[in-house]
Design an enzyme around this catalytic site. Structure first.
Site, short mmCIF file in Angstrom:
data_model
loop_
_atom_site.label_atom_id
_atom_site.label_comp_id
_atom_site.label_asym_id
_atom_site.label_seq_id
_atom_site.Cartn_x
_atom_site.Cartn_y
_atom_site.Cartn_z
N ASP A 56 0.84 -1.20 0.00
CA ASP A 56 0.00 0.00 0.00
C ASP A 56 0.88 1.26 0.00
O ASP A 56 1.44 1.62 1.03
CB ASP A 56 -0.92 -0.03 1.23
CG ASP A 56 -1.80 1.21 1.36
OD1 ASP A 56 -1.77 2.06 0.45
OD2 ASP A 56 -2.52 1.31 2.36
N GLU A 135 31.51 8.98 4.55
CA GLU A 135 32.04 8.81 5.91
C GLU A 135 30.99 9.32 6.89
O GLU A 135 30.85 10.52 7.09
CB GLU A 135 33.35 9.59 6.09
CG GLU A 135 34.47 9.17 5.15
CD GLU A 135 35.71 10.05 5.33
OE1 GLU A 135 35.68 10.96 6.19
OE2 GLU A 135 36.69 9.85 4.61
N GLU A 137 29.52 9.94 10.46
CA GLU A 137 29.85 10.07 11.88
C GLU A 137 28.58 9.89 12.72
O GLU A 137 27.47 10.13 12.24
CB GLU A 137 30.47 11.44 12.15
CG GLU A 137 31.78 11.64 11.39
CD GLU A 137 32.23 13.09 11.33
OE1 GLU A 137 33.44 13.33 11.12
OE2 GLU A 137 31.37 13.99 11.49
N GLU A 226 33.30 7.07 14.44
CA GLU A 226 33.20 6.88 13.00
C GLU A 226 33.79 5.53 12.63
O GLU A 226 34.78 5.09 13.23
CB GLU A 226 33.94 7.98 12.24
CG GLU A 226 33.83 7.85 10.72
CD GLU A 226 34.63 8.93 9.99
OE1 GLU A 226 35.24 8.61 8.94
OE2 GLU A 226 34.66 10.08 10.45
N ARG A 346 41.30 21.00 5.58
CA ARG A 346 39.96 20.54 5.95
C ARG A 346 39.00 21.69 6.26
O ARG A 346 37.85 21.44 6.62
CB ARG A 346 40.05 19.58 7.14
CG ARG A 346 40.55 18.20 6.76
CD ARG A 346 40.76 17.32 7.98
NE ARG A 346 40.91 15.92 7.62
CZ ARG A 346 42.03 15.37 7.15
NH1 ARG A 346 43.10 16.14 6.98
NH2 ARG A 346 42.08 14.09 6.85
N GLU A 364 36.46 15.26 -2.10
CA GLU A 364 35.76 14.93 -0.85
C GLU A 364 34.93 16.14 -0.44
O GLU A 364 35.46 17.12 0.08
CB GLU A 364 36.75 14.58 0.26
CG GLU A 364 36.08 14.28 1.59
CD GLU A 364 37.07 14.28 2.75
OE1 GLU A 364 36.61 14.24 3.91
OE2 GLU A 364 38.29 14.35 2.50
N ARG A 366 32.70 17.93 2.05
CA ARG A 366 32.69 17.73 3.50
C ARG A 366 31.46 18.29 4.19
O ARG A 366 31.28 18.12 5.39
CB ARG A 366 33.95 18.37 4.11
CG ARG A 366 35.23 17.70 3.63
CD ARG A 366 36.48 18.40 4.17
NE ARG A 366 36.55 18.41 5.61
CZ ARG A 366 36.96 17.38 6.37
NH1 ARG A 366 37.29 16.24 5.79
NH2 ARG A 366 37.01 17.49 7.68
#
Length: 477
Positions: A56, A135, A137, A226, A346, A364, A366
């Site tokens: 459904d 990744e 966390e 992590e 970073r 990457e 972030r």
């Protein structure tokens, strides 16, 4: 590691060898939650696996109307794995949703949208595969209390790792005092890291169900961890996020604790992200690699990234789809909200991992977080990237190797570096104006449904509720 079966014949052999009693069919809704229906194994035959199972669709939030509620679950048999938590042997199979009225995969099924995106990538002649490595966390708490009343709004989370436990009295043992405290949790050994055995159990269970586990560690915040798993193509990676979240929550639960992937559950400490590694491949070659360029990153990779930054609001509406997401992205908590790129740095929204060779070169991003639906988040990142490639690249600032967290907002404006939207409302309003790049794989009806759902579930309810801090700042006005 990986698949346990490749086809229907192997599925039945796998079930017989493991004395399976139940088959659990699972699918993902618009917000990213897993749903399931369980059949007795004795009731399953090959035709059901080929043709689909009825359910459904009107009972799933923001899906079908009640007068067109019949839908089919289409099992993706090679996704089968044994559920490690059920009392009786149960095999889990991930499904797509099929629309019997239009005779096609359902336009509001996130996994079906992701499959359509991979097909679109190949049809454009750009690449024949897209690899994603998320990744995710998470926090593990000992207790959580939530109160949502007209006259009372509050929450409380507890963990023995929290600095607030320094003065706690324990009946059967002393207070040992070893805690990471605020922003002190990155890589400490026991006893400060109290979750070593818990994460180890999570890693072992993840491997039991087919994920290739690489590492685990304590993260920066108190009670935060992590686990790193191997990348896969867009669909595999999103499937793995669903499995990963299921295992982390269940292992914590069975150990008398509670795990959450909520982006910002604790004020004044770092939040949970879902950094997403990405690369496009064609004929076995990594299209993001170009030896000799900055961090060995090709022009095609930069064009891809420029598309993500160009469509920042629309992308964030899917990668950061909760009001809580933007509490994580506030300055001061390693918030990757500044839209530039850098190798090793970073503080940028996109990092180019250090020392990557031809096979490992990637970007990457972030800023995404785990409140997102992984199928939709990865799809939107890729579709924005494809748009950047097709446009020949949009304007992009970088590389920037300085610590961006030290720059003021005026300095960012002077250098022409954009930032992510400041709120979910801002992101959704941006999506309302900028969604054409998604139309090859998402219908306008789905996008409108998604926007309306986000406003109704997140934006309006949160904007209407007073907070404790508003009492501090405004009560005596």
């Amino acid at each position: 590691m990986g698949k346990f079966v490749n086809n229907i014949d192997e599925f039945f052999k796998f079930c017989d060898e493991n004395e399976v009693v139940f088959v659990d069919f699972r699918f993902t809704d618009i917000k990213g939650a897993w749903h399931h229906i369980t059949y007795k194994y004795s009731a399953i035959d090959a035709d059901m696996l080929k043709n689909g199972l009825p359910f459904d669709g009107s009972s799933i939030e923001n899906w079908q109307p009640i007068n067109q509620s019949d839908m089919l679950l289409k099992p993706d048999v090679p996704t089968a794995f044994l559920d490690p938590f059920t009392a009786d042997p149960t095999v889990v199979v991930i499904c797509d949703v099929y629309d019997i009225y239009k005779g096609q995969l359902y336009e509001k099924c996130p996994r079906s949208i992701a499959k359509k995106a991979l097909k679109y990538l190949e049809e454009q002649g750009i690449a024949d595969n897209a690899f994603f490595g998320p990744e995710n966390e998470f926090f593990v708490f000992d207790n959580v209390i939530i109160v949502d009343e007209d006259n009372e709004q509050r929450f409380r989370v507890d963990s023995d790792e929290g600095h607030w436990a320094d003065s706690a009295e324990y009946e059967d043992m002393g207070n040992m005092g070893h805690r990471p405290r605020i922003k002190g949790g990155y890589f400490p050994v026991m006893p400060t890291d109290s979750m070593v055995d818990l994460r180890a159990e999570m890693m072992q269970v993840l491997e039991e169900i087919g994920l290739e586990v690489v590492l685990s560690h304590h993260e920066v915040a108190q009670a935060q961890g992590e686990i790193g798993v191997r990348f896969g193509n867009l669909i595999e990676a999103a499937d793995n996020v669903q499995k990963y979240k299921y295992v982390v929550k269940m292992v914590a639960h069975l150990n008398g604790k509670t795990a959450t992937f909520m982006p910002k559950p604790i004020y004044n400490d770092n939040g949970n992200g879902m950094h997403v590694h990405q690369s496009l491949w064609k004929d076995g070659k990594n299209l993001f690699y170009q030896e000799g360029e900055y961090a060995n990153l090709s022009k095609l990779a930069l064009d891809y990234l420029s598309g993500i930054f160009k469509h920042k609001d629309a992308v964030a509406a899917f990668t950061n789809p909760s009001t809580n997401s933007y509490k994580r992205l506030l300055p001061g908590f390693e918030a990757p909200r500044i839209l530039t790129y850098s190798s090793q740095n970073r503080s940028a929204a996109c990092r180019i991992p250090y020392g990557a060779g031809e096979k490992a070169t990637r970007i990457e991003t972030r800023f995404p977080d785990s409140s997102s639906n992984p199928y939709l988040a990865f799809t939107v990142l890729m579709m924005a990237g494809i748009d950047g490639i097709k446009a020949g690249g949009y304007e992009i600032v970088g590389p920037v190797n300085e610590d961006l967290f030290e720059w003021s907002r005026d300095e960012l404006k002077e250098k022409g570096i954009p930032e992510l939207p400041n709120s979910l409302r801002e992101a959704l309003e941006g999506l309302e104006k900028d969604y054409e790049f998604l139309l090859p794989v998402m219908s306008e009806e789905f996008i409108k449904t998604y926007i309306d759902y986000e406003f109704e579930r997140h934006v309006i309810p949160v904007e209407g509720r007073p907070t404790a801090y508003e009492y501090i700042s405004t009560y005596s006005c």
